[in-house]
Design a protein around this motif. Structure first.
Motif, PDB file in Angstrom:
ATOM      1  N   LEU A 183       0.895  -0.604  -8.138  1.00 53.18           N
ATOM      2  CA  LEU A 183      -0.278  -1.370  -8.552  1.00 53.18           C
ATOM      3  C   LEU A 183      -1.511  -0.788  -7.869  1.00 53.18           C
ATOM      4  N   ILE A 184      -2.553  -0.490  -8.643  1.00 52.55           N
ATOM      5  CA  ILE A 184      -3.802   0.009  -8.087  1.00 52.55           C
ATOM      6  C   ILE A 184      -4.886  -1.037  -8.307  1.00 52.55           C
TER       7      ILE A 184
ATOM      8  N   GLN B 169      -0.707   9.309  -2.610  1.00 58.08           N
ATOM      9  CA  GLN B 169       0.400   8.910  -1.742  1.00 58.08           C
ATOM     10  C   GLN B 169      -0.114   8.381  -0.396  1.00 58.08           C
ATOM     11  N   ASP B 170      -1.242   8.953   0.082  1.00 59.55           N
ATOM     12  CA  ASP B 170      -1.807   8.526   1.370  1.00 59.55           C
ATOM     13  C   ASP B 170      -2.271   7.073   1.353  1.00 59.55           C
ATOM     14  N   ILE B 171      -2.620   6.553   0.174  1.00 61.28           N
ATOM     15  CA  ILE B 171      -3.200   5.209   0.094  1.00 61.28           C
ATOM     16  C   ILE B 171      -2.279   4.231  -0.629  1.00 61.28           C
ATOM     17  N   THR B 172      -1.025   4.601  -0.790  1.00 61.12           N
ATOM     18  CA  THR B 172      -0.037   3.745  -1.449  1.00 61.12           C
ATOM     19  C   THR B 172       0.851   3.114  -0.387  1.00 61.12           C
ATOM     20  N   TYR B 173       0.894   1.785  -0.366  1.00 58.48           N
ATOM     21  CA  TYR B 173       1.583   1.055   0.709  1.00 58.48           C
ATOM     22  C   TYR B 173       2.668   0.150   0.128  1.00 58.48           C
ATOM     23  N   PRO B 174       3.736  -0.075   0.897  1.00 60.46           N
ATOM     24  CA  PRO B 174       4.798  -0.972   0.426  1.00 60.46           C
ATOM     25  C   PRO B 174       4.363  -2.432   0.453  1.00 60.46           C
ATOM     26  N   THR B 175       5.041  -3.242  -0.341  1.00 55.02           N
ATOM     27  CA  THR B 175       4.840  -4.690  -0.384  1.00 55.02           C
ATOM     28  C   THR B 175       6.164  -5.356  -0.006  1.00 55.02           C
ATOM     29  N   PRO B 176       6.189  -6.681   0.094  1.00 52.32           N
ATOM     30  CA  PRO B 176       7.473  -7.346   0.424  1.00 52.32           C
ATOM     31  C   PRO B 176       8.493  -7.313  -0.713  1.00 52.32           C
ATOM     32  N   TYR B 177       8.130  -6.778  -1.877  1.00 52.11           N
ATOM     33  CA  TYR B 177       8.984  -6.877  -3.059  1.00 52.11           C
ATOM     34  C   TYR B 177       9.576  -5.514  -3.400  1.00 52.11           C
ATOM     35  N   LYS B 178      10.865  -5.464  -3.492  1.00 51.37           N
ATOM     36  CA  LYS B 178      11.556  -4.194  -3.720  1.00 51.37           C
ATOM     37  C   LYS B 178      11.082  -3.545  -5.016  1.00 51.37           C
ATOM     38  N   GLY B 179      10.613  -2.306  -4.905  1.00 52.93           N
ATOM     39  CA  GLY B 179      10.169  -1.562  -6.077  1.00 52.93           C
ATOM     40  C   GLY B 179       8.688  -1.642  -6.345  1.00 52.93           C
ATOM     41  N   LEU B 180       7.948  -2.491  -5.600  1.00 52.94           N
ATOM     42  CA  LEU B 180       6.515  -2.663  -5.844  1.00 52.94           C
ATOM     43  C   LEU B 180       5.704  -2.071  -4.700  1.00 52.94           C
ATOM     44  N   TYR B 181       4.747  -1.190  -5.043  1.00 51.26           N
ATOM     45  CA  TYR B 181       3.874  -0.534  -4.076  1.00 51.26           C
ATOM     46  C   TYR B 181       2.424  -0.770  -4.491  1.00 51.26           C
ATOM     47  N   PHE B 182       1.523  -0.636  -3.528  1.00 56.58           N
ATOM     48  CA  PHE B 182       0.156  -1.122  -3.760  1.00 56.58           C
ATOM     49  C   PHE B 182      -0.899  -0.180  -3.190  1.00 56.58           C
TER      50      PHE B 182
ATOM     51  N   TRP C 269       0.432  -2.224   6.073  1.00 57.50           N
ATOM     52  CA  TRP C 269      -0.090  -1.003   6.678  1.00 57.50           C
ATOM     53  C   TRP C 269       1.012  -0.407   7.556  1.00 57.50           C
ATOM     54  N   PRO C 270       1.137   0.904   7.624  1.00 62.88           N
ATOM     55  CA  PRO C 270       2.096   1.495   8.575  1.00 62.88           C
ATOM     56  C   PRO C 270       1.795   1.042   9.997  1.00 62.88           C
ATOM     57  N   GLU C 271       2.825   0.752  10.755  1.00 63.35           N
ATOM     58  CA  GLU C 271       2.656   0.188  12.090  1.00 63.35           C
ATOM     59  C   GLU C 271       1.942   1.140  13.043  1.00 63.35           C
TER      60      GLU C 271
ATOM     61  N   ALA D 243      -3.769   3.039  13.022  1.00 64.27           N
ATOM     62  CA  ALA D 243      -4.848   2.201  13.546  1.00 64.27           C
ATOM     63  C   ALA D 243      -5.845   1.869  12.444  1.00 64.27           C
ATOM     64  N   GLU D 244      -6.546   0.733  12.597  1.00 64.61           N
ATOM     65  CA  GLU D 244      -7.437   0.255  11.547  1.00 64.61           C
ATOM     66  C   GLU D 244      -8.448   1.293  11.075  1.00 64.61           C
ATOM     67  N   PRO D 245      -9.121   2.053  11.966  1.00 65.60           N
ATOM     68  CA  PRO D 245     -10.100   3.031  11.452  1.00 65.60           C
ATOM     69  C   PRO D 245      -9.496   4.114  10.568  1.00 65.60           C
ATOM     70  N   ALA D 246      -8.185   4.348  10.702  1.00 68.85           N
ATOM     71  CA  ALA D 246      -7.528   5.393   9.917  1.00 68.85           C
ATOM     72  C   ALA D 246      -6.956   4.875   8.603  1.00 68.85           C
ATOM     73  N   ARG D 247      -7.040   3.586   8.386  1.00 75.52           N
ATOM     74  CA  ARG D 247      -6.484   3.012   7.158  1.00 75.52           C
ATOM     75  C   ARG D 247      -7.363   3.373   5.971  1.00 75.52           C
ATOM     76  N   LYS D 248      -6.730   3.832   4.906  1.00 75.97           N
ATOM     77  CA  LYS D 248      -7.490   4.313   3.749  1.00 75.97           C
ATOM     78  C   LYS D 248      -7.156   3.472   2.517  1.00 75.97           C
ATOM     79  N   SER D 249      -8.130   3.398   1.617  1.00 73.78           N
ATOM     80  CA  SER D 249      -7.987   2.613   0.397  1.00 73.78           C
ATOM     81  C   SER D 249      -8.460   3.450  -0.789  1.00 73.78           C
ATOM     82  N   LEU D 250      -8.577   2.821  -1.953  1.00 73.70           N
ATOM     83  CA  LEU D 250      -8.908   3.558  -3.178  1.00 73.70           C
ATOM     84  C   LEU D 250     -10.248   4.278  -3.073  1.00 73.70           C
TER      85      LEU D 250
END
Length: 310
Positions: free
Chosen positions: A86-87, A128-141, A104-106, A109-116
């Motif tokens: 999902l974008i 791929q750098d801005i695609t993060y997992p969600t709690p739902y299997k198969g869904l990325y954001f 966010w990957p553990e 750090a916050e300043p390094a977090r990237k978005s669209l």
């Protein structure tokens, strides 16, 4: 895309015990209202989408149900076993990034977090750098924040084809990418349309103004088809907040004429949607008995046939 947290929730199709809508090739607009039954319209010319596939959820009018449609369709697809990205291409603060939980990957750090926004302004950033997992299997954001508005105002080089370029790179394992567009027909929406094979247009079933808005969107779609993406098609019109009424029947009939090759999908209204948003859960997880979720399940079956089905 770093997956440091495991996705823990397996999403399943909703129960067939819920009341569902029939599938027809056209609505009967001539029968008496009391005997008319709302149904999903699947024209004989409609072909289910192939995989992988990119879908833009568009309507420049706010409040049409774009974000609900994007999220609930994504949830229906992962329930079928597909891998979905999902974008969030909406720079508003009240957007999918606020509704959907993601990780966010553990070690990031916050300043390094990237978005669209970074995808448009930083040539070293990949999807791929801005695609993060969600709690739902198969869904990325892919999240967005208000600074995404800079894309609309500053017009970075290559905006129109940016998403298309990144999505055309070698296979990254996603079956479907869904882009939730903002309430405008600006550069971000055009970028999403250029990158997509399908457009899904949510229209409020009780709003004549939404029908007029869909006509304006159609002009933008034709422009993109003519200049940059001749394969783009309107796959579906979703009648959101649907309740049986004379006005809903008229609106559905007009849209079926405007988009004769598109699926017309009534998504029945639910008072639980707002509660689900506050709880940061998809509707089908928050209220699995709401018929709205089942409508999107049925829509996924029509739009993709048996792909991913158990």
């Amino acid at each position: 895309m770093r997956e440091t947290q495991g996705q823990t929730v397996q999403v399943s199709p909703l129960s067939d015990d819920l009341a569902f809508l029939d599938i027809v090739t056209e609505w009967d607009l001539s029968s008496a209202y009391h005997s008319w039954k709302p149904s999903i319209v699947v024209p004989p010319t409609f072909l289910p989408g192939t995989l992988p596939r990119v879908i833009a959820i568009c309507n420049q009018k706010g409040g049409a149900g774009k974000t609900t449609t994007a999220l609930e369709l994504a949830m229906s697809l992962i329930a079928r076993g597909l891998r979905v990205r999902l974008i969030d291409a909406d720079p508003q603060e009240a957007c999918l990034t606020v509704w959907l939980r993601y990780f966010w990957p553990e070690d990031l750090a916050e300043p390094a977090r990237k978005s669209l926004e970074h995808l448009y302004f930083d040539q070293t950033v990949t999807l791929q750098d801005i695609t993060y997992p969600t709690p739902y299997k198969g869904l990325y954001f892919v999240p967005s924040f208000p600074d995404l508005e800079d894309v609309e105002t500053k017009h970075p080089t290559g905006t129109d084809t940016n998403l298309q370029y990144h999505l055309s790179k070698p296979d990254d394992g996603f079956d479907v990418t869904i882009i939730d567009c903002g309430p405008s027909l600006g550069p971000l929406t055009v970028s999403a349309l250029v990158a997509s094979q399908d457009v899904i247009i949510p229209v409020q079933a009780a709003s004549g103004l939404d029908v007029r808005g869909a006509a304006a969107l159609n002009r933008t779609i034709r422009s993109v088809q003519g200049r940059l993406n001749p394969q783009l098609r309107v796959a579906s019109v979703v009648l959101t907040d649907f309740e049986k009424s004379t006005l809903a029947r008229q609106i559905g009939g007009k849209l079926a004429k405007a988009y004769p090759n598109a699926v017309i999908l009534p998504a029945r209204t639910s008072v639980r949607i707002g509660e689900a948003q506050l709880d940061k859960e998809p509707l089908r997880v928050f209220a699995p008995t709401a018929t709205t979720g089942l409508d999107y399940d049925r829509g996924a079956s029509v739009l993709f046939g048996n792909k991913g089905a158990a």
